[in-house]
Motif scaffolding. Sequence first.
Motif, PDB file in Angstrom:
ATOM      1  N   MET A   1       0.843  -1.180   0.000  1.00 34.28           N
ATOM      2  CA  MET A   1       0.000   0.000   0.000  1.00 34.28           C
ATOM      3  C   MET A   1       0.885   1.240   0.000  1.00 34.28           C
ATOM      4  N   THR A   2       0.324   2.312  -0.487  1.00 32.39           N
ATOM      5  CA  THR A   2       1.075   3.548  -0.528  1.00 32.39           C
ATOM      6  C   THR A   2       1.041   4.231   0.832  1.00 32.39           C
ATOM      7  N   ARG A  33     -10.646  -1.445  -5.933  1.00 31.94           N
ATOM      8  CA  ARG A  33      -9.233  -1.532  -6.348  1.00 31.94           C
ATOM      9  C   ARG A  33      -8.391  -0.501  -5.620  1.00 31.94           C
ATOM     10  N   HIS A  34      -8.921   0.712  -5.504  1.00 31.08           N
ATOM     11  CA  HIS A  34      -8.182   1.779  -4.828  1.00 31.08           C
ATOM     12  C   HIS A  34      -7.933   1.437  -3.359  1.00 31.08           C
ATOM     13  N   GLN A  36      -7.380  -1.301  -2.047  1.00 33.99           N
ATOM     14  CA  GLN A  36      -6.313  -2.303  -1.916  1.00 33.99           C
ATOM     15  C   GLN A  36      -4.931  -1.671  -1.943  1.00 33.99           C
ATOM     16  N   THR A  37      -4.826  -0.434  -2.426  1.00 36.97           N
ATOM     17  CA  THR A  37      -3.509   0.180  -2.592  1.00 36.97           C
ATOM     18  C   THR A  37      -3.315   1.467  -1.811  1.00 36.97           C
ATOM     19  N   CYS A  38      -4.316   1.924  -1.087  1.00 37.23           N
ATOM     20  CA  CYS A  38      -4.216   3.220  -0.405  1.00 37.23           C
ATOM     21  C   CYS A  38      -4.534   3.078   1.080  1.00 37.23           C
ATOM     22  N   ASP A  39      -3.522   3.206   1.906  1.00 43.76           N
ATOM     23  CA  ASP A  39      -3.702   3.104   3.357  1.00 43.76           C
ATOM     24  C   ASP A  39      -4.678   4.145   3.881  1.00 43.76           C
TER      25      ASP A  39
END
Length: 65
Positions: A1-2, A33-34, A36-39
């Motif tokens: 995650m970012t 989807r977002h 899954q990648t954005c803390d």
Amino acid sequence: MTADPGEGPHMRQLLGAYVLDALPAAEAHTVARHLQTCDRCAADYVEVAAAAALLPLLSEEDLLE
């Protein structure tokens, strides 16, 4: 995650509708989807989902106050 909360577009404005399953399928997929990648948005999602889970506990009188 970012880890950078300023990186890329965020979905926080759509989280309420997402939690309530009120988004069109394509938009819901984009939000999923977002998350899954954005803390940052994932943490906000947890808070929104917790608040939404409390909604059935409110009565009509609670909402009028």
